[in-house]
Design an enzyme around this catalytic site. Structure first.
Site, short mmCIF file in Angstrom:
data_model
loop_
_atom_site.label_atom_id
_atom_site.label_comp_id
_atom_site.label_asym_id
_atom_site.label_seq_id
_atom_site.Cartn_x
_atom_site.Cartn_y
_atom_site.Cartn_z
N LYS A 73 -3.85 3.57 8.85
CA LYS A 73 -4.02 4.60 7.82
C LYS A 73 -5.46 5.09 7.89
O LYS A 73 -6.38 4.32 8.22
CB LYS A 73 -3.73 3.96 6.45
CG LYS A 73 -3.68 4.90 5.28
CD LYS A 73 -3.27 4.11 4.01
CE LYS A 73 -3.15 5.00 2.79
NZ LYS A 73 -2.67 4.25 1.62
N SER A 149 1.12 6.35 -0.56
CA SER A 149 0.17 7.19 0.14
C SER A 149 0.05 6.87 1.63
O SER A 149 -0.57 7.65 2.37
CB SER A 149 -1.21 7.02 -0.51
OG SER A 149 -1.66 5.68 -0.40
N SER A 173 1.85 1.93 -2.37
CA SER A 173 1.63 2.87 -1.26
C SER A 173 2.12 2.37 0.10
O SER A 173 2.14 3.14 1.06
CB SER A 173 0.15 3.25 -1.16
OG SER A 173 -0.17 4.14 -2.20
#
Lengths: 442, 377
Positions: A73, A149, A173
């Protein structure tokens, strides 16, 4: 699509080279049309792969993840690159001097970092709708959200391009995008995996964890990240009732009833209050962290997160303290109940992936923004700091949907054992999306 | 929910009634045949009181709040372990220095159950956990019916003319007949009369209080005939006031520390402070009437009457303070909702809200406010 375990076995045995795997992966990443990838790290991947091959050639042991390609990420520090955290605000930030600790451990185990992956700006959202890098598409239906996310990490693994990827989970997330894209994802017990070099969102709940396509791959990556073998058995199972059943997809409820027909349905008190306290703490910690930047140039924030951060920066300290006091009391009150079980079952998301054109979901009978409410079932678990493993229900031809297997801190072994059992019995598993780009893994 | 009494910062009107009755008994004590009638009436009043206690006690309230075991355990320990320990220590330290019957009265009050109504009322005023207070205080009262007489039999070594000096089957019989039987009868009739009693608390309160006044009149008449005021002076009353304050200070101090050590949330800490530091006049006076010889009841309940007023006064002051703190905390924990309020709050933390963002910030504030409302239940 090959598993991390298979790739590592072949690389270690010299049947394929890490460089071959890396090249095939880089080619697949270059074709990403899911808006999952933010930066392809071709040079670094080739160097790391070559180093693994050199160890193999010299008769050494490159580690349990030898030659396995992965992505992170966009909020993990990668040496030599600015850490964007999904924001244009950090596009020109100073480059990180060292890798995040998680990346260092994976590299030491032979894994090959190939890319950084899309996210909601500063991890504030369950949608991966990003004004700078675009909206990540769900590989099972490109008109739908991948969740967030850590949406880029989930989508790229679900598409079969990478066998695993790292994400972060503050309120859901990892588990939310894992559920919507149909892969496995682990949010560890709070603070149990290394956070050094990870861009913060809300310290009280921030954790990192991996996505993978099998329980075994996920476990292997967790063992490397945690530096210890994970063992355990999940014998005492219960289903979380009450608020967790109020906004659940009927398929999730049916699956839980099928998985554990004799398990008691237990209710944690005040779940709605817990979720609200988590919401307030997250808003306040996120807003406080970015207060200086909000004062300097609020318009530089993503419109999707800007107003939320501004509001969060104005949460009075007394309200934040009240929410934290409730959290302490809630933890003490639920400890006894949680101690009685190894695995608690709950839905990971209230629904399957929403449409990108209309990112709203039905909560308590009213339409609500998916960005804020997709984590309604994950947020209370983060609030307690418990580990939770998102498992995809095996439902080929249908939109993915996941369950959470929730355990005690240190009880991740039970979760992996239970996930393995679900996989063996055909209840859980990854269904390949139709017509998406696939990695050409040798 | 029943209307809760307001905090009292002045002398409790009921205390004035008690003083009036004690004065009346001192000037016009009932004697001879009339005394036997009043005694009989007082016995009936005691039975009636416990019948009403039983009918008022809601098992549902106990069951509803029973989950918070740690808190109830602490309240129970304060009422039936800490209080008696403080009482025993004081009595042991003062033996030979004060009227033994007054000391017995002091010890007796430490063995009593907690109050129900005022514990709940003060907890509500102080913004504490009312559901837990209802459960804790009701539980304490229920247990007290059995436990207090047992503790009296165990600890009260007084010269009471037969009753109360060590364990005796006579007192067991008295308790069973005068306290337990009417209490259980009232409680088991609750499905039939509970609704009436809950609806007519205003009508029943004079019955409740009138019964206590009758018992006090009967007890003090007997005490006056036996020369109470030749044995008790202003100095004794002052000493009782000081000792009551000491007992309260020790118990409240320990409860505050215990709440902190146990990590109780503020709301539960308030329950421990108020329920754990109360002693019931409503239970104590009639129980004394049943447990002790008539001539001694007056002196035995005198410390309780003084303690009762002191606890009401102190708890009213504390509850008022906690309420103000809670209101202030809530006010400082209030989210700004209007554009002007948001702009002012933002300026205070050095942020200027761009005009284009204001509608979005207002909407997010509304969402946060909804969650703040949820958080506060």
């Amino acid at each position: 699509v090959r598993s991390a375990l298979d790739i590592a076995a072949d690389v270690r045995a010299g049947r394929i080279s890490a460089v071959q795997v890396a090249e095939a992966t880089l080619a697949a990443l270059a074709r990403d049309d899911l808006v999952a990838v933010t930066r392809v790290l071709a040079d670094r991947a080739r160097q790391e792969a070559a180093a693994v091959d050199a160890v193999v050639a010299a008769g050494g042991d490159p580690g349990p993840l030898a030659g396995v390609p992965y992505g992170v990420k966009d909020l993990f520090d990668v040496a030599g690159l600015p850490t964007h955290a999904g924001s244009a605000l950090y596009a020109d930030a100073l480059p990180a001097t060292v890798d995040a600790e998680a990346i260092r451990r994976l590299r030491a185990a032979g894994a090959v970092l190939t890319c950084t992956l899309n996210m909601d700006e500063f991890a504030y959202g369950f949608a991966t709708i990003n004004a700078t890098y675009g909206t990540t598409r769900n590989p099972h239906d490109r008109d739908r959200l991948a969740g967030g996310s850590s949406g880029g990490s989930a989508a790229i693994v679900a598409a079969g391009v990478l066998p695993f990827a790292l994400g972060s989970d503050t309120n859901g997330s990892i588990r939310v995008p894992a559920s919507l894209t149909g892969v496995y994802g682990l949010k560890p017990a709070h603070g149990s995996l290394p956070m050094a070099g990870v861009f913060p969102f809300a310290d009280s709940f921030d954790d990192i964890g991996p996505f993978a396509r099998s329980a075994a791959d996920l476990k292997l990556v967790c063992e490397v990240l945690g530096g210890a073998a994970i063992d355990g058995l999940g014998l005492r199972v219960a289903i979380l009732g009450g608020r967790f059943r109020d906004n659940a997809d009927p398929a999730a409820l049916a699956a839980m009833a099928e998985i554990a027909p004799d398990a008691p349905v237990i209710e944690l008190p005040d779940i709605a209050r817990a979720r609200s306290a988590a919401f307030i703490i997250t808003a306040s910690e996120g807003g406080s962290f970015h207060r200086a930047a909000l004062a300097r140039d609020p318009m530089a924030f993503d419109p999707a997160t800007r107003d939320r951060f501004l509001a969060g920066a104005l949460v009075p300290r007394a309200l934040y303290d009240e929410a934290q006091a409730f959290r302490a009391a809630f933890k003490a009150r639920t400890a006894g109940t949680l101690e009685e079980y190894d695995v608690l079952l709950a839905p990971a998301t209230p629904t399957t992936a929403p449409q990108i054109a209309d990112p709203r979901i039905l909560i308590d009978g009213a339409l609500s923004p998916a960005r804020a409410d997709l984590g309604i079932h994950t947020q209370p678990i983060s609030f307690l700091g418990l580990p939770a493993l998102a498992v995809p229900l095996l439902r080929p031809g249908k939109l993915p949907l996941g369950l959470q297997l929730i355990g005690k801190p240190g009880g991740e072994g039970a979760l992996f054992a239970f996930a393995g059992m679900l996989e063996e019995t055909g209840v859980a598993g990854v269904s390949p999306p139709l017509g998406v780009l696939q990695g050409e893994m040798v | 929910m029943a209307k809760l009494p307001k905090p009292s910062f002045s002398i409790d009107p009921f205390l004035l009634c008690l003083i009036a009755v004690v004065t009346a008994a001192s000037l016009l004590p009932v004697r001879g045949v009339a005394a036997a009638w009043v005694d009989g009436l007082a016995d009936v009043a005691i039975a009636l009181l416990f019948f009403l206690h039983g009918a008022k006690l809601s098992r549902a309230a106990i069951v509803q709040g029973i989950g918070n075991w740690r808190l109830h355990g602490l309240v129970f320990a304060s009422t039936y372990v800490l209080f008696p320990a403080v009482g025993l220590a004081l009595v042991a330290g003062l033996r030979g220095w004060a009227n033994p019957l007054l000391l017995s009265g002091l010890l007796y009050l430490t063995l009593l159950p907690s109050t129900v109504q005022s514990s709940i009322a003060f907890t509500a005023i102080a913004r504490g956990n009312v559901a837990a207070a209802v459960c804790s205080a009701s539980l304490s009262n229920l247990v007290g019916i059995f436990l207090t007489p047992l503790l009296v039999a165990l600890f009260l070594q007084v010269d009471t003319g037969g009753a109360g000096g060590g364990f005796s089957w006579h007192s067991v019989g008295t308790i069973a007949l005068q306290l337990l039987a009417p209490f259980l009868a009232g409680h088991f009739l609750r499905p039939l009369i509970g609704g009436f009693i809950d609806r007519n608390k205003k009508i029943l309160m004079p019955v409740d209080r009138g019964s206590i006044l009758l018992v006090v009149y009967s007890a003090f008449s007997a005490a006056v005939v036996n020369g109470i005021w030749t044995r008790v002076g202003a100095g004794d009353l002052l000493m009782l006031l000081v000792l009551s304050a000491l007992v309260l200070a020790v118990v409240m101090g320990v409860n505050v520390l215990a709440a902190r050590a146990a990590g109780l949330p503020r709301e539960d800490g308030i329950v421990l402070l108020f329920c754990g530091s109360k002693k019931s006049l409503v239970s104590g006076v009639p129980m004394a009437g049943a447990l002790f010889a008539p001539a001694h009841v007056g002196l035995i309940v005198l410390p309780l009457m003084i303690f009762h007023q002191l606890q009401l006064f102190l708890c009213a002051v504390l509850a008022g303070r906690f309420q103000r703190e809670a209101i202030a905390a809530e006010a400082s924990a209030t989210l700004p909702r209007t554009e002007a309020g948001i702009a002012a709050a933002a300026a205070a933390v050095g942020v200027a809200i761009p005009e284009a963002c204001m509608p979005g910030v207002v909407a997010n504030m509304a969402l946060l406010d909804k969650h703040a409302g949820n958080l506060r239940g």
